[in-house]
Scaffold this active site. Structure first.
Site, PDB file in Angstrom:
ATOM      1  N   HIS A 124       0.813  -1.330  -0.134  1.00 28.12           N
ATOM      2  CA  HIS A 124      -0.030   0.187  -0.023  1.00 28.12           C
ATOM      3  C   HIS A 124       0.987   1.251   0.097  1.00 28.12           C
ATOM      4  O   HIS A 124       0.450   2.450   0.515  1.00 28.12           O
ATOM      5  CB  HIS A 124      -0.797   0.035   1.214  1.00 28.12           C
ATOM      6  N   CYS A 135       3.397  14.033 -13.721  1.00 32.53           N
ATOM      7  CA  CYS A 135       4.741  13.562 -14.564  1.00 32.53           C
ATOM      8  C   CYS A 135       5.314  12.577 -13.720  1.00 32.53           C
ATOM      9  O   CYS A 135       6.413  11.867 -14.291  1.00 32.53           O
ATOM     10  CB  CYS A 135       5.596  14.821 -14.586  1.00 32.53           C
ATOM     11  N   SER A 197      -6.681  -7.512  10.174  1.00 34.94           N
ATOM     12  CA  SER A 197      -7.795  -7.876  10.078  1.00 34.94           C
ATOM     13  C   SER A 197      -8.212  -8.791   8.878  1.00 34.94           C
ATOM     14  O   SER A 197      -9.259  -9.435   8.776  1.00 34.94           O
ATOM     15  CB  SER A 197      -8.837  -6.785  10.243  1.00 34.94           C
ATOM     16  N   VAL A 222      -4.594 -10.081  18.246  1.00 35.22           N
ATOM     17  CA  VAL A 222      -5.150  -9.852  19.521  1.00 35.22           C
ATOM     18  C   VAL A 222      -6.701 -10.554  19.524  1.00 35.22           C
ATOM     19  O   VAL A 222      -7.369 -10.994  20.556  1.00 35.22           O
ATOM     20  CB  VAL A 222      -5.110  -8.577  20.140  1.00 35.22           C
TER      21      VAL A 222
HETATM   22  P1  NAD Z   1      -6.962  -3.300  10.629  1.00 35.63           P
HETATM   23  O1  NAD Z   1      -6.960  -2.079  11.359  1.00 35.63           O
HETATM   24  O2  NAD Z   1      -8.111  -3.590   9.706  1.00 35.63           O
HETATM   25  O3  NAD Z   1      -6.504  -4.457  11.517  1.00 35.63           O
HETATM   26  C1  NAD Z   1      -5.765  -4.530  12.481  1.00 35.63           C
HETATM   27  C2  NAD Z   1      -5.627  -5.718  13.153  1.00 35.63           C
HETATM   28  O4  NAD Z   1      -4.578  -5.823  14.076  1.00 35.63           O
HETATM   29  C3  NAD Z   1      -6.874  -6.271  13.821  1.00 35.63           C
HETATM   30  O5  NAD Z   1      -7.140  -7.510  13.343  1.00 35.63           O
HETATM   31  C4  NAD Z   1      -6.712  -6.143  15.428  1.00 35.63           C
HETATM   32  O6  NAD Z   1      -7.341  -7.215  16.116  1.00 35.63           O
HETATM   33  C5  NAD Z   1      -5.212  -6.334  15.338  1.00 35.63           C
HETATM   34  N1  NAD Z   1      -4.175  -6.104  16.545  1.00 35.63           N
HETATM   35  C6  NAD Z   1      -4.544  -4.742  17.109  1.00 35.63           C
HETATM   36  N2  NAD Z   1      -3.434  -4.689  18.008  1.00 35.63           N
HETATM   37  C7  NAD Z   1      -2.687  -5.832  17.929  1.00 35.63           C
HETATM   38  C8  NAD Z   1      -1.310  -5.894  18.342  1.00 35.63           C
HETATM   39  N3  NAD Z   1      -0.841  -5.469  19.441  1.00 35.63           N
HETATM   40  N4  NAD Z   1      -0.844  -7.138  18.136  1.00 35.63           N
HETATM   41  C9  NAD Z   1      -1.555  -8.076  17.087  1.00 35.63           C
HETATM   42  N5  NAD Z   1      -2.584  -7.643  16.344  1.00 35.63           N
HETATM   43  C10 NAD Z   1      -2.990  -6.563  16.780  1.00 35.63           C
HETATM   44  O7  NAD Z   1      -5.571  -3.056   9.673  1.00 35.63           O
HETATM   45  P2  NAD Z   1      -5.043  -3.837   8.425  1.00 35.63           P
HETATM   46  O8  NAD Z   1      -5.601  -5.238   8.434  1.00 35.63           O
HETATM   47  O9  NAD Z   1      -3.785  -3.577   8.070  1.00 35.63           O
HETATM   48  O10 NAD Z   1      -6.173  -3.134   7.123  1.00 35.63           O
HETATM   49  C11 NAD Z   1      -6.537  -1.863   6.985  1.00 35.63           C
HETATM   50  C12 NAD Z   1      -5.759  -0.745   6.174  1.00 35.63           C
HETATM   51  O11 NAD Z   1      -5.490   0.395   6.877  1.00 35.63           O
HETATM   52  C13 NAD Z   1      -4.712  -1.382   5.468  1.00 35.63           C
HETATM   53  O12 NAD Z   1      -4.799  -1.473   4.031  1.00 35.63           O
HETATM   54  C14 NAD Z   1      -3.525  -0.568   5.832  1.00 35.63           C
HETATM   55  O13 NAD Z   1      -2.793   0.059   4.408  1.00 35.63           O
HETATM   56  C15 NAD Z   1      -4.078   0.789   6.422  1.00 35.63           C
HETATM   57  N6  NAD Z   1      -3.482   1.228   7.542  1.00 35.63           N
HETATM   58  C16 NAD Z   1      -2.122   1.367   7.893  1.00 35.63           C
HETATM   59  C17 NAD Z   1      -1.661   1.647   9.083  1.00 35.63           C
HETATM   60  C18 NAD Z   1      -0.205   1.862   9.164  1.00 35.63           C
HETATM   61  O14 NAD Z   1       0.602   2.030   8.400  1.00 35.63           O
HETATM   62  N7  NAD Z   1       0.359   1.875  10.292  1.00 35.63           N
HETATM   63  C19 NAD Z   1      -2.508   2.070   9.981  1.00 35.63           C
HETATM   64  C20 NAD Z   1      -3.893   2.236   9.741  1.00 35.63           C
HETATM   65  C21 NAD Z   1      -4.340   1.916   8.656  1.00 35.63           C
HETATM   66 ZN    ZN Z   2       5.580  16.973 -12.327  1.00 38.84          ZN
END
Ligand code: NAD
Ligand code: ZN
Length: 264
Positions: A124, A135, A197, A222
């Site tokens: 992503h 460009c 998730s 979690v």
């Molecule tokens: P999501 O928010 O949908 O899911 C997060 C998952 O992490 C959940 O299943 C939750 O239960 C779990 N979780 C929470 N705390 C945890 C821990 N300490 N240890 C292990 N698991 C834990 O996020 P996703 O699946 O990455 O998808 C959502 C989209 O959001 C992605 O496309 C991403 O690009 C974007 N996003 C990225 C960031 C980042 O770069 N840090 C932050 C927010 C969203």
């Molecule tokens: Zn340009």
């Protein structure tokens, strides 16, 4: 869902020739940046979906650029956690043993790279980079700093709008990244799906593809994810607790398997 990993997982890691780790926002939760809740003040008026799309950007580029600059500040000030570091340690160890390793991430926060991971496939994009929508030229950090409250940053060469190098809702994933992720998943003997998730497609396809091709797939989360019932093992716990413990168990099992080999 168990709150301990199995011996089978440890043994599969010991015998694996190629491992893919697939991560989501949960792996960065313990660094304080898992959600958008840190974006308080004026940003609490917006939902991420309202800002993270092409139409929002084209209708208010200055606002969307500011939002991403703010998110970039948050992730830059955050530190990688024990989960990120354990993944980097797995990679080093596998490469030293002459085996393969890929990290496929949905995160855009750069924390895996800052923790020392080398082969990172970013599905992503990455908040650290910006480029010209017209460009395609990469924009420097200095150019981004020319942003004022009212005006958007424009390309110094063509006058086009500068956008963050992230995949917005409705956009295609970078072809090279998805190809790299699919090929890693296909050749894996173990796949760990961590802190995701697993509802955002096509990214969530990666652990399922690994499973179809015969990999042992374990999730660390979690709470059970959308794919929990389709994989071999679910470990309930925080990435920053489970991954370092898993790395230690793997190293210990590896040294005892080396010893028995020497004894034979
Ligand atoms: P999501 O928010 O949908 O899911 C997060 C998952 O992490 C959940 O299943 C939750 O239960 C779990 N979780 C929470 N705390 C945890 C821990 N300490 N240890 C292990 N698991 C834990 O996020 P996703 O699946 O990455 O998808 C959502 C989209 O959001 C992605 O496309 C991403 O690009 C974007 N996003 C990225 C960031 C980042 O770069 N840090 C932050 C927010 C969203
Ligand atoms: Zn340009």
């Amino acid at each position: 869902m168990s709150n301990a990993f199995s011996d089978i997982l440890v043994q599969r890691l010991v015998s694996a020739r190629y491992v893919t780790v697939f991560t989501g926002a949960g792996v960065s939760a313990e660094s304080g940046i898992a959600t958008f809740r840190d974006l308080d003040g004026m940003w609490s008026r917006f939902k991420p979906e309202e800002l993270a799309n092409v139409n929002a950007f084209l209708s208010n580029p200055s606002l969307v650029q500011s939002w991403y600059q703010q998110r970039k500040r948050i992730v830059t000030e955050a530190e990688p956690n024990a989960g990120h570091r354990a993944i980097a340690a797995f990679e080093r160890h596998f490469l030293e043993r002459g085996h393969g390793f890929a990290l496929v991430t949905q995160n855009v926060d750069n924390l895996h790279q800052r923790a020392g991971s080398k082969n990172v496939i970013e599905l992503h994009g990455n908040l650290a980079r910006n480029y010209c929508f017209d460009c395609n030229r990469d924009a420097s950090e200095e150019e981004m700093h020319t942003k004022t409250d009212e005006d958007s940053v424009q390309c110094v060469e063509c006058g086009g709008l500068i956008r963050p190098d992230v995949v917005w809702f409705g956009e295609q994933l970078p072809a090279q990244a998805i190809e790299g992720a699919v090929s890693a998943a296909r050749r894996s003997s173990v796949c760990l799906s961590v802190g995701t998730s697993a509802v955002v497609y096509p990214a969530a396809q990666i652990p399922l593809l690994a499973s179809e091709e015969g990999a042992y797939v374990a999730e660390i989360n979690v709470a059970p994810s959308a794919i929990a019932s389709m994989i071999d093992e679910t470990v309930q716990g925080k990435a920053g607790d489970v991954l370092p413990a898993l790395f230690d168990a793997y190293k210990e099992a590896l040294s005892s398997s080396d010893e028995s080999y020497t004894l034979n």
